[in-house]
Scaffold this motif. Structure first.
Motif, PDB file in Angstrom:
ATOM      1  N   LEU A  51       0.832  -1.202   0.000  1.00 17.03           N
ATOM      2  CA  LEU A  51       0.000   0.000   0.000  1.00 17.03           C
ATOM      3  C   LEU A  51       0.863   1.247   0.000  1.00 17.03           C
ATOM      4  O   LEU A  51       1.970   1.243   0.545  1.00 17.03           O
ATOM      5  N   SER A  52       0.323   2.332  -0.556  1.00 17.39           N
ATOM      6  CA  SER A  52       0.960   3.643  -0.383  1.00 17.39           C
ATOM      7  C   SER A  52      -0.131   4.627   0.011  1.00 17.39           C
ATOM      8  O   SER A  52      -1.318   4.392  -0.251  1.00 17.39           O
ATOM      9  N   ALA A  53       0.263   5.710   0.671  1.00 18.75           N
ATOM     10  CA  ALA A  53      -0.704   6.699   1.157  1.00 18.75           C
ATOM     11  C   ALA A  53       0.005   8.029   1.319  1.00 18.75           C
ATOM     12  O   ALA A  53       1.241   8.079   1.350  1.00 18.75           O
ATOM     13  N   PRO A  54      -0.760   9.134   1.445  1.00 20.75           N
ATOM     14  CA  PRO A  54      -0.124  10.452   1.542  1.00 20.75           C
ATOM     15  C   PRO A  54       0.658  10.665   2.833  1.00 20.75           C
ATOM     16  O   PRO A  54       1.582  11.463   2.880  1.00 20.75           O
ATOM     17  N   ASP A  55       0.274   9.982   3.920  1.00 21.37           N
ATOM     18  CA  ASP A  55       0.988  10.157   5.191  1.00 21.37           C
ATOM     19  C   ASP A  55       0.746   8.945   6.087  1.00 21.37           C
ATOM     20  O   ASP A  55       0.005   8.020   5.734  1.00 21.37           O
ATOM     21  N   THR A  57      -0.903   8.560   8.906  1.00 17.05           N
ATOM     22  CA  THR A  57      -2.274   8.344   9.380  1.00 17.05           C
ATOM     23  C   THR A  57      -3.089   7.614   8.313  1.00 17.05           C
ATOM     24  O   THR A  57      -3.757   6.606   8.590  1.00 17.05           O
ATOM     25  N   ALA A  58      -3.035   8.144   7.092  1.00 20.56           N
ATOM     26  CA  ALA A  58      -3.794   7.526   5.994  1.00 20.56           C
ATOM     27  C   ALA A  58      -3.292   6.099   5.755  1.00 20.56           C
ATOM     28  O   ALA A  58      -4.082   5.189   5.483  1.00 20.56           O
ATOM     29  N   ASP A  62      -5.662   2.894   5.881  1.00 18.16           N
ATOM     30  CA  ASP A  62      -5.748   2.083   4.661  1.00 18.16           C
ATOM     31  C   ASP A  62      -5.292   0.642   4.937  1.00 18.16           C
ATOM     32  O   ASP A  62      -5.868  -0.321   4.413  1.00 18.16           O
ATOM     33  N   ASN A  65      -8.074  -1.091   6.778  1.00 19.59           N
ATOM     34  CA  ASN A  65      -9.200  -1.366   5.865  1.00 19.59           C
ATOM     35  C   ASN A  65      -8.878  -2.498   4.902  1.00 19.59           C
ATOM     36  O   ASN A  65      -9.742  -3.313   4.569  1.00 19.59           O
ATOM     37  N   GLU A  66      -7.618  -2.552   4.459  1.00 21.27           N
ATOM     38  CA  GLU A  66      -7.218  -3.631   3.553  1.00 21.27           C
ATOM     39  C   GLU A  66      -7.288  -4.980   4.285  1.00 21.27           C
ATOM     40  O   GLU A  66      -7.790  -5.974   3.744  1.00 21.27           O
ATOM     41  N   VAL A 110     -13.158   0.935   8.839  1.00 21.78           N
ATOM     42  CA  VAL A 110     -12.238   1.662   9.707  1.00 21.78           C
ATOM     43  C   VAL A 110     -12.242   3.094   9.187  1.00 21.78           C
ATOM     44  O   VAL A 110     -12.007   3.318   7.996  1.00 21.78           O
ATOM     45  N   THR A 111     -12.550   4.056  10.043  1.00 21.42           N
ATOM     46  CA  THR A 111     -12.746   5.427   9.559  1.00 21.42           C
ATOM     47  C   THR A 111     -11.522   6.305   9.821  1.00 21.42           C
ATOM     48  O   THR A 111     -10.685   5.988  10.689  1.00 21.42           O
ATOM     49  N   TYR A 112     -11.463   7.425   9.098  1.00 17.60           N
ATOM     50  CA  TYR A 112     -10.415   8.424   9.331  1.00 17.60           C
ATOM     51  C   TYR A 112     -10.796   9.353  10.482  1.00 17.60           C
ATOM     52  O   TYR A 112      -9.994  10.166  10.918  1.00 17.60           O
ATOM     53  N   HIS A 113     -12.042   9.236  10.947  1.00 19.64           N
ATOM     54  CA  HIS A 113     -12.559  10.144  11.960  1.00 19.64           C
ATOM     55  C   HIS A 113     -11.703  10.080  13.230  1.00 19.64           C
ATOM     56  O   HIS A 113     -11.508   8.997  13.785  1.00 19.64           O
ATOM     57  N   GLU A 114     -11.207  11.196  13.669  1.00 16.90           N
ATOM     58  CA  GLU A 114     -10.361  11.340  14.874  1.00 16.90           C
ATOM     59  C   GLU A 114      -8.977  10.732  14.703  1.00 16.90           C
ATOM     60  O   GLU A 114      -8.155  10.798  15.627  1.00 16.90           O
TER      61      GLU A 114
ATOM     62  N   TYR B  72     -19.408  10.669  11.081  1.00 21.75           N
ATOM     63  CA  TYR B  72     -18.041  10.747  10.573  1.00 21.75           C
ATOM     64  C   TYR B  72     -18.003  11.884   9.564  1.00 21.75           C
ATOM     65  O   TYR B  72     -18.632  11.802   8.517  1.00 21.75           O
ATOM     66  N   TYR B  96     -21.563   5.711   5.103  1.00 18.40           N
ATOM     67  CA  TYR B  96     -20.979   4.437   4.667  1.00 18.40           C
ATOM     68  C   TYR B  96     -22.038   3.503   4.113  1.00 18.40           C
ATOM     69  O   TYR B  96     -21.799   2.793   3.135  1.00 18.40           O
ATOM     70  N   ARG B 252     -10.795   7.086   0.416  1.00 14.74           N
ATOM     71  CA  ARG B 252      -9.347   6.911   0.240  1.00 14.74           C
ATOM     72  C   ARG B 252      -8.860   7.634  -1.027  1.00 14.74           C
ATOM     73  O   ARG B 252      -7.853   8.358  -1.001  1.00 14.74           O
ATOM     74  N   ARG B 256      -6.428  11.305  -1.314  1.00 13.08           N
ATOM     75  CA  ARG B 256      -5.246  11.466  -2.179  1.00 13.08           C
ATOM     76  C   ARG B 256      -5.422  12.609  -3.178  1.00 13.08           C
ATOM     77  O   ARG B 256      -4.461  13.275  -3.537  1.00 13.08           O
ATOM     78  N   ASP B 267     -11.300  17.691   8.861  1.00 13.60           N
ATOM     79  CA  ASP B 267     -11.556  16.285   9.202  1.00 13.60           C
ATOM     80  C   ASP B 267     -11.505  15.483   7.895  1.00 13.60           C
ATOM     81  O   ASP B 267     -12.230  15.799   6.951  1.00 13.60           O
ATOM     82  N   ARG B 268     -10.671  14.454   7.865  1.00 18.84           N
ATOM     83  CA  ARG B 268     -10.529  13.678   6.615  1.00 18.84           C
ATOM     84  C   ARG B 268     -11.808  12.968   6.214  1.00 18.84           C
ATOM     85  O   ARG B 268     -11.963  12.586   5.060  1.00 18.84           O
ATOM     86  N   GLU B 269     -12.683  12.720   7.178  1.00 22.23           N
ATOM     87  CA  GLU B 269     -13.947  12.056   6.815  1.00 22.23           C
ATOM     88  C   GLU B 269     -14.848  12.966   5.987  1.00 22.23           C
ATOM     89  O   GLU B 269     -15.849  12.523   5.452  1.00 22.23           O
TER      90      GLU B 269
END
Lengths: 133, 466
Positions: A51-55, A57-58, A62, A65-66, A110-114, B72, B96, B252, B256, B267-269
């Motif tokens: 996987l790759s991501a911008p940072d 956290t992402a 990711d 989630n994978e 799995v969320t990005y929230h928080e 979210y 979702y 996702r 990007r 917030d990324r969500e």
């Protein structure tokens, strides 16, 4: 405990911390697998992911989630991960675990929230992760 | 936030002015009673609503319905409309569970007849409609079959013989969204959805047999085919794992893509992309396909419920569709903005379309009332044709489990004449009625604000859930 579950009105909030990125990724996976409550583990399995991501956290979100989609679609529970490479923006890894009959908890995403994976003044990496259940 | 800063615009409508926060492009508005703002301010939903008000291309105001709670990115119970040329699309503004929604079936039987059979009926429906964690359905679709469902929604189920003649006419958008592209759905998402058609899932999703315990508008109820004491079936579910994976995949992709479009978010969500961008269009095509999957799901569940119904009451007993409405969706609709009619992308996350004359279905929690309303003209002027979607959760699952055991909860519900068929004791107690807000208060706001009018109230007789 490298991961702990905290109260959340609708879903599940997990806090995870570790001395290294590897430790955080490994413990976050262990926490998610524990939350999923796998039933009747059977044969050993491995899955390779890249996987790759911008940072960072992402990348962590990711990664989870994978692993989650592989757990749900292949009915497997992963208790360990070996990283061939892990940076803040990419990873190559092998998930290891067992085939299962199913799961006791329905983790939907799995969320990005928080989520904000960063080094605390203690030097430990830490973040919160919210699971949609 | 300090709720003293909320300005009352009219009865049941409050506003956070645009200048409250420097990044807000429009005000944020909340439908609520005098008391509800304090409840709403107890979580982060107002902060989230202000974040929505800061998104590019938003028109008029970001809206919160009286059942709003923290979600979210966008709050659940939120509505926001964006320009098609300068606006964004955000998976977090839809949720979702794409096209999570509600379908109401009307029977020809009265409560007195059905009440003697509720346990048998609950068991029979529970056996016909798989529910619970990871439960697959009776259909496992090959790629080309799944693509037809994604492209044609409930219409495909009708082609396969899982619908009665006029079912499709009683579904929002006829049960099929245009612009759905099965190719925009990932292999992961298809894998998660392949065997999930005809399943309820877990959480707050359910099939509920109920009866009409009060009619508020006799003329409208008659027009809808609703009568006091009539038995009904309410189906609440969505696009299952497929929809969740579509949201995950596209959040996702948008995380990007945002730097390319110079979009920064608190917030990324809230991850989003310009609606006209390749990423925005890819998500819209995938969302429409996932929405079609959800309508196919509720259609197949309807067919299974009908089979159970006839097994218990005889082959002559019919269940007709009153209506089927989405409460997690984005749709292109036209509204008058500054005297000009403009096409907008209306995001509804935990909000129900409430066009004038349209049935609006508001499910309660297990053991409490549900409502049938009818949309009013004022909804077009004040809420982008939208209403609330339910009671909204007020207590965590952990607290609900700690407060009552499955045995006691079952006894309490059965004492109220409600039969239960639940796959998981844990999931059952997590959905205890006291874990949700007061549905009567939420619906009163919608009625009194003139968005939609109460037609009838339903009380449960049997609840089937995962």
């Amino acid at each position: 405990m490298p991961y702990t579950f905290k109260a959340h009105v609708a879903d599940v909030r997990m806090q995870v911390s570790g001395r290294t990125l590897r430790a955080v990724f490994k413990d976050a996976l262990a926490g998610m697998t524990a939350l999923a409550k796998p039933r009747s583990p059977g044969a050993r399995v491995t899955r390779d992911i890249a996987l790759s991501a911008p940072d960072a956290t992402a990348l962590l979100i990711d990664f989870l989630n994978e692993a989650l989609v592989l757990m749900l679609t292949r009915r497997e529970a992963y208790s360990a991960v070996v990283f061939e490479h892990l940076g803040e923006r990419g990873l190559v890894a092998r998930l290891a675990g067992k085939s299962v009959e199913g799961f006791g908890e329905d983790i939907k995403a799995v969320t990005y929230h928080e989520a904000a994976l960063a080094r605390a003044p203690s030097g430990f990496w830490q973040t919160t992760i919210i699971f949609d259940v | 936030m300090d709720i003293a800063r909320l300005q009352k615009i009219e009865d049941y409508l409050w506003e956070i002015p645009q200048d409250f926060r420097g990044d807000m492009r429009v005000p944020a508005r909340i439908f609520a009673t005098e008391r509800l703002p304090r409840d709403i301010a107890s979580d982060r939903s107002l902060e989230q609503l202000m974040n929505v008000a800061a998104l590019p291309g938003i028109r008029e105001y970001a809206l919160a319905m009286p059942d709003v709670h923290e979600g979210y990115g966008f709050p659940v119970g939120g509505v926001a409309a964006f320009g098609l040329e300068d606006g964004i699309i955000s998976p977090g503004g839809i949720g979702y569970d794409i096209n999570c929604g509600v379908r109401l079936l009307l029977s020809g039987l009265r409560k007195e007849v059905v009440a003697a059979h509720t346990h048998n009926l609950a068991r029979t429906i529970f056996a016909e409609v798989p529910s619970g964690t990871g439960r697959g359905g009776t259909l496992s679709l090959k790629d080309e079959e799944l693509d037809l469902v994604l492209a044609r929604g409930a219409k495909r189920m009708a082609e396969l013989g899982y619908a009665e003649d006029d079912d499709l006419a009683h579904i929002e958008s006829g049960g099929v969204l245009p612009g759905a592209d099965p190719a925009a759905i990932s292999v992961h998402a298809k894998s998660r959805g392949r065997d999930q058609l005809g399943t309820i899932g877990a959480g707050n999703h359910f099939v509920e047999v109920g009866f009409v315990d009060e009619v508020f508008d006799a003329k409208m109820a008659h027009r809808m085919g609703i009568a006091l004491g009539q038995v009904t079936v309410l189906i609440h579910t969505g696009s299952r794992g497929l929809g969740h994976q579509v949201a995950t995949d596209h959040i996702r992709a948008m995380v990007r893509a945002m730097p390319k479009y110079h979009i920064t978010l608190p917030d990324r969500e809230l991850a989003c992309a310009p609606f006209k961008s390749p990423e925005g269009q890819a998500y819209f095509s995938a969302m429409n396909a996932a929405g079609n999957f959800a309508w196919a799901n509720r259609q197949l569940i309807t067919a299974r419920v009908r089979r159970a119904w006839q097994a218990v009451f005889g082959a002559g007993e019919k269940l007709s569709v009153l209506y089927d409405v989405a409460h997690n969706i984005a749709k292109i609709e036209s509204y008058e903005i500054d005297g000009k009619v403009e096409g907008l992308l209306v995001h509804r996350k935990g909000a129900t379309r409430a066009f004038p004359g349209q049935p609006v279905l508001i499910p309660g929690s297990m053991g409490t009332a549900s409502y049938v309303l009818v949309g009013e003209k004022k909804s077009l002027a004040t809420s982008f044709g939208s209403s609330c979607h339910g009671a909204g959760r007020a207590m965590s699952r952990t607290k609900a489990r700690a407060r009552i055991g499955a045995k006691q909860l079952r006894a309490e519900l059965e004492a109220q004449g409600i039969a239960i068929a639940a796959g998981s004791r844990r999931g059952f107690t997590e959905e205890a009625p006291f874990a949700y807000k007061d549905i009567d208060a939420v619906v009163s706001v919608i009625h009194d604000a003139g968005i939609a009018s109460r037609v009838a109230r339903l009380r449960p007789l049997a609840v089937m859930k995962g």
